[in-house]
Design an enzyme around this catalytic site. Structure first.
Site, short mmCIF file in Angstrom:
data_model
loop_
_atom_site.label_atom_id
_atom_site.label_comp_id
_atom_site.label_asym_id
_atom_site.label_seq_id
_atom_site.Cartn_x
_atom_site.Cartn_y
_atom_site.Cartn_z
N LEU A 138 0.82 -1.19 0.58
CA LEU A 138 -0.16 0.23 0.09
C LEU A 138 0.55 1.32 0.09
CD1 LEU A 138 -3.05 -1.08 2.03
CD2 LEU A 138 -2.68 -1.04 0.21
N ASP A 139 0.89 2.05 -1.09
CA ASP A 139 1.63 3.15 -1.22
C ASP A 139 1.45 3.90 -0.39
OD1 ASP A 139 4.31 4.17 -3.07
OD2 ASP A 139 2.59 5.75 -4.04
N ALA A 140 2.06 4.87 0.26
CA ALA A 140 1.99 6.33 0.07
C ALA A 140 0.80 6.55 1.24
CB ALA A 140 1.59 7.07 -0.54
N VAL A 141 0.38 4.89 2.27
CA VAL A 141 -0.93 5.04 2.52
C VAL A 141 -1.39 5.66 3.88
CG1 VAL A 141 -0.51 3.08 4.06
CG2 VAL A 141 -2.22 3.22 3.30
#
Length: 576
Positions: A231-234
């Site tokens: 989960l990128d830059a969540v």
């Protein structure tokens, strides 16, 4: 109501108090193709063991005139690393408009320049495949954003709008670009929220339609064989103006909700949160064993780099001592190099300003760049160091020396031994240097560590035993082969930090069944170090052997001599 639906309704009520939670919960189950009432996933289950090692790579890190980049990557993994790794993280392989893939135009397509879904599925059939879910934002050239501007669906209501007159001074930013970008829509001028760049427009998860879109994307990825979701830059995903807009309670609820859906569709699927933030905030993404299965150990790269450049492991040792053991069902995801830079936010409160400045100065002398972020008070702070790790290890604070290879291998050996799942950046395995030409061409600091190899040329270098590329890959494969056989290196095996002075960092690992012990010792300096074996309290009846050198130590009252940057894995069993 089933346990699944009841839990989903609780999360949805917290996120969308104005919506009908039961109907939305049922809709999400339908999208994910889950039948409520089925078996519940086993709680606190480790979906990994000591054999798990990941490689991180862009889809187009290896180029040739005769094959697609994904085919080259598959060949490299299968030909050179089949016995060394278990999984691969392929960085965003979708059509994109900027940021090397992190401005996604279409989440359902593979960028045609690298291949297509058949190549992705073939890699997923051979290795555990991790893919990015770029969840905070998408491209300003996406169909969603064009529909937003035209007032059409899907896209209408998908993007977070801000008021340029509002007080947004508390918003935490990883960049120095403007937070709000003015756009023209059929409804007039609007200002959209852009945490990272004007081309990366933030999605509005307070709209449940956006949640439904991403649940459908996750189901599609599962169907392609993807098992691990990054989960990128969540941390930035939920916004409330007037707050920091990072790590909000709703963000943690959203992670719990996505995990719940994913693991009910595939019980052995894994969620990893990418949150380059101070250490204590990062640890919060474990939740109560119900959020991320694994979190990136972002403090490790800068602390290990600092230890090797200063020859002093005090900060690294103290951090290891305070790192809480990951409970069953959770794990640290360890790395010391990646496609991004070496983040400095995770060591806020650990390294002081003078120590950080000395580290930055050394990296600039070794050819590195510094990326900056805006602070709430309007000042700037160093956000990350951009440099190839091979170049970062070419010397110490005193300058360059001839210990680059030994220091580089020491860094990786230490990382491979600590609690957690190790991940190796492809350019570290290949000892790739700084790519100044790409930086000059793009004016993008992170390109310094995102070299694109001519694959036939690389293969020739890997066959040349005089090449440092060959030497590093061979040495890394040897360490990986040893590591993957040791139960004491299970990601959740016991770890205790040893007190051996500042020049040597050591820790004790014990297998979950308590049969195997490994004392991992690492000389952080260019001077030999002597340790009394009695300080390790070795079990007197066990034979002890260094797994890396095969040297036996029978006199438990004697000494162990560590050459400059030498590492020792002292074990009571030759095979865990």
């Amino acid at each position: 109501m089933t346990v699944l639906l009841e839990t989903l309704c609780g999360h949805l009520a917290a996120l969308y108090p104005q919506s009908e939670s039961a109907a939305l919960a049922q809709r999400l189950c339908t999208i994910m193709r889950i039948i409520p009432g089925g078996p519940e996933p086993e709680p606190y289950c480790n979906h990994w063991d000591e054999g798990d090692v990941y490689v991180i790579s862009y889809a187009d890190s290896l180029l040739s005139e005769t094959h697609l980049p994904l085919e080259n990557l598959q060949h490299f993994l299968g030909h050179y690393l089949a016995e060394s790794i278990s999984g691969v993280h392929i960085l965003p392989f979708f059509p994109y408009s900027s940021d090397d893939g992190f401005a996604v135009i279409d989440y359902y397509q593979v960028n045609q320049s690298v291949g297509d879904w058949p190549q992705i599925r073939e890699i997923a059939a051979q290795f555990d495949l991790m893919a990015d879910v770029v969840i905070n934002h998408c491209s300003s050239r996406s169909g969603w954003f064009e529909n937003y501007r035209q007032g059409k669906s899907p896209g209408k209501g998908y993007f977070f709008e801000g008021d340029p007159q509002a007080d947004l001074s508390q918003v935490v930013r990883p960049r120095t670009s403007p937070l709000l970008t003015k756009v023209q829509t059929l409804d007039g001028e609007r200002h959209v929220w852009c945490t990272f760049s004007a081309d990366q427009v933030d999605l509005d998860f307070s709209n449940p339609e956006v949640l439904c879109e991403f649940v459908a994307i996750l189901r599609f990825y599962l169907e392609q064989g993807i098992r691990v979701f990054r989960l990128d830059a969540v941390a930035f995903v939920w916004k409330i103006p007037g707050t920091s807009c990072i790590n909000l309670a709703q963000t943690h609820t959203l992670v719990r909700l996505l995990r719940l859906l994913i693991e009910h569709q595939r019980p052995d699927a894994i969620i990893i949160t990418e949150t380059n933030i101070p250490n204590q905030e990062n640890l919060a993404y474990f939740g109560n064993g119900n959020e991320a299965h694994a979190i990136y150990n972002f403090a490790l790269p800068p602390l290990l780099l600092n230890a090797l450049l200063t020859g002093n492991g005090r900060h690294l040792r103290n951090w290891l001592m305070t790192l809480p053991p990951a409970r069953s069902g959770t794990a640290y995801f360890n790395f010391i190099a990646s496609h991004d830079g070496i983040g400095l936010r995770p060591v806020e409160g650990i390294l002081d300003r003078a120590e950080t400045d000395r580290l930055i100065g050394a990296m600039e002398r070794f050819g590195g760049r510094i990326s900056w972020r805006d602070k709430p008070d309007g000042s700037r702070a160093a956000y990350e160091i951009n440099i190839a790790l091979w170049e970062a290890m070419k010397g110490t604070l005193a300058g360059e020396d001839h210990w680059q290879l030994a220091r580089f291998l020491c860094a990786h050996t230490l990382m491979l031994g600590i609690e957690g799942i190790p991940a190796l950046y492809i350019h570290s395995l290949l000892a790739t240097g700084n790519d100044h030409a790409r930086v000059a061409h793009s004016n993008h600091n992170r390109h310094i560590n995102r070299h694109k190899w001519d694959y036939p040329q690389l293969q020739a270098l890997l066959q040349d035993d005089g090449s440092h590329h060959h030497q590093v890959l061979a040495a890394m494969k040897l360490r990986l082969a040893i590591r993957r056989r040791q139960r004491a290196f299970h990601p959740n095996a016991t770890q205790y930090t040893l007190q051996l002075g500042d020049a040597v960092v050591g820790f004790w690992r014990q297998s979950l069944c308590r049969r195997q012990s490994i004392f991992a010792l690492h000389n952080l300096t260019a001077q030999p170090q002597a340790l009394a074996l009695s300080s390790l309290n070795l079990a007197a009846l066990d034979p002890w052997t260094d797994l890396l050198s095969d040297q036996s130590y029978e006199d438990h009252q004697g000494q162990i001599e560590l050459a400059p940057y030498q590492c020792v894995w002292l074990s009571n069993l030759s095979d865990g």
